[in-house]
Design an enzyme around this catalytic site. Structure first.
Site: not given
Ligand code: COA
Length: 415
Positions: A168, A139, A17, A247-248
């Site tokens: 988000d 979030e 998001q 607020g106030g």
């Molecule tokens: N091709 C190949 N690999 C890909 C890719 C693509 N096109 N797109 C993503 N990936 C891989 C990434 O390189 C990563 O691999 P790695 O862990 O081996 O380095 C993997 O996919 C997963 O990415 P990640 O961001 O760790 O996803 P997740 O589902 O485990 O975590 C979140 C999701 C949201 C918790 C995390 O991305 C995060 O904390 N983001 C930052 C904060 C944020 O925006 N949070 C709110 C989300 S609404």
């Protein structure tokens, strides 16, 4: 009419998001947003909270309008090369992977700079530098760590998270501002830069008034506009203030006609000081205009509960819309508690493009929230979200790949 960000190319490496909210806004302002997803999988939200089997979820469609989708496996050596050509041809890379994911892919800041020194690299992370910088964040974690949850809810209950996605979507908004600001600075410097919006920081920014109150509390030991005053106790930290105004001008949520059966038959009522006399007249308490307990804003503070109880006796005789109509004739600030059903059916929000009906080839018609920011010279047309990889061939061709090369990369699993 041309669009404000026409000519800006965004390499959209966002998912879920926060990041998608940001790039959707940029797309609405006219940027060419190219969303990079994994072939066969895509943004995880495509299949989350589905309401129609096999159709992209509303979660996905409502956050990815006006974008193009290309599939690239960025861990495949040939896929990496395709991503490199995209890096060279785009102005901004936006990502919200878990900390370190972009580096692990081989796309460090230094490498990106080598490929394209003008590139702006914009990231959402859960936390900024510090003890939690490596944590994954969603979030509600941000709402809790940014001060929203501890200050939301009622004093006799647990912390509460808001229905507004301030962690988000709120951080996505912050990031979008950072990106257009960096683009503006690039006009002068010719250089790209890193833009970071941490979700904890974004939430805290939106909770600024609570840090204000923390310092007021430490100085004076009491906050007279909070419901804890005058009979409750104040501790060391800002307490939850229920529905008190931030607020106030004191305000509260009051029952309206029908509250016994309708969970949203309520109105927010603000006892704004300049219209105190009008409030007294409307609710049938003209004697309060000059009464020593009520005549000034300061005198009213210890009596807010009694005041709102009396006003509620009046609001309970009216529907929230009748009350709104009458109160606005007297310039008394108030607002009906609108359900999502009422908002979805609101004709004026449809007229302004804040609520938009979109047609999608798989799911059919659905409602979405349009661009809440209206630019007179850059109107927003909301177009449907892309199917997974819908624009891979189109974008690859623009990058200079031939049909044969595209077919080979596809057979190698790179795109
Ligand atoms: N091709 C190949 N690999 C890909 C890719 C693509 N096109 N797109 C993503 N990936 C891989 C990434 O390189 C990563 O691999 P790695 O862990 O081996 O380095 C993997 O996919 C997963 O990415 P990640 O961001 O760790 O996803 P997740 O589902 O485990 O975590 C979140 C999701 C949201 C918790 C995390 O991305 C995060 O904390 N983001 C930052 C904060 C944020 O925006 N949070 C709110 C989300 S609404």
């Amino acid at each position: 009419m041309s669009k404000a960000l026409a000519g800006v190319r965004i390499l959209d490496f966002t998912h879920v998001q926060s990041g998608p909210t940001c790039t959707q806004l940029l797309a609405w302002f006219g940027a060419d947003v190219i969303k990079v997803e994994r072939a066969g999988i895509g943004d995880i939200t495509r299949e989350q909270l589905r309401d129609i089997p096999d159709a992209d979820s509303l979660y996905f469609t409502m956050l990815n309008h006006n974008k193009r989708s290309v599939t690239i496996d960025t861990k495949n050596p040939e896929g990496k090369k395709v991503l490199e050509s995209l890096v060279k041809s785009c102005d901004v890379l936006v990502e919200n992977f878990a900390p370190g994911a972009l580096d692990r892919m081989g796309f460090t800041w230094e490498r990106i700079q080598e490929l394209n020194p003008k590139m702006i690299v914009a990231s959402v992370k859960g936390f900024g530098p510090g003890p939690y910088e490596d944590c994954k964040v969603y979030e509600n974690v941000a709402q809790c760590a940014g001060g929203a949850a501890s200050t939301t809810g009622f004093d006799d209950g647990p912390p509460v998270v808001s229905g507004a996605q301030i962690g988000d979507s709120g951080t996505g908004l912050h990031l979008a501002l950072g990106i257009v600001t960096a683009l503006y600075q690039r006009n002068a410097t010719g250089r790209g830069q890193k833009v970071l919006a941490a979700m904890q920081d974004g939430v805290l920014n939106l909770c600024r008034v609570k840090l204000r109150d923390q310092q007021r509390l430490e100085r004076t030991g009491v906050m007279k506009e909070y419901p804890q005053y005058p009979n409750g106790e104040f501790g060391e930290a800002v307490p939850r203030a229920g529905n008190a105004s931030g607020g106030g001008q004191p305000g509260w949520i009051l029952k309206c006609k029908g509250w016994e059966t309708d969970p949203n038959a309520y109105i927010y009522f603000i006892t704004q000081a300049p219209v105190w006399g009008e409030i007294c007249k409307v609710i049938g308490k003209p004697e309060w205009i000059d009464h020593p307990n009520f005549s000034t804003a300061a005198a009213r503070l210890p009596h807010l509960k009694d005041i709102f109880a009396e006003i509620e006796q009046w609001t309970m005789t009216k529907t929230k819309f009748e009350a709104m109509e009458i109160l606005n004739q007297h310039d008394i600030p108030c607002g009906p508690i609108l359900s999502m059903k009422e908002i979805a059916e609101d004709t004026s929000l449809r007229k302004t493009g804040t609520i938009v009906e979109v047609d999608h080839p798989v799911r059919g018609k659905y409602l979405t929230v349009g661009n809440p920011i209206k630019l007179s010279d850059s109107p927003t047309d909301v177009t449907r979200s892309p199917l997974l990889g819908e624009h891979t061939d189109e974008v690859m061709t623009e990058l200079g790949y031939t049909a044969d090369q595209i077919a080979t990369l596809r057979s190698l699993g790179a795109i």
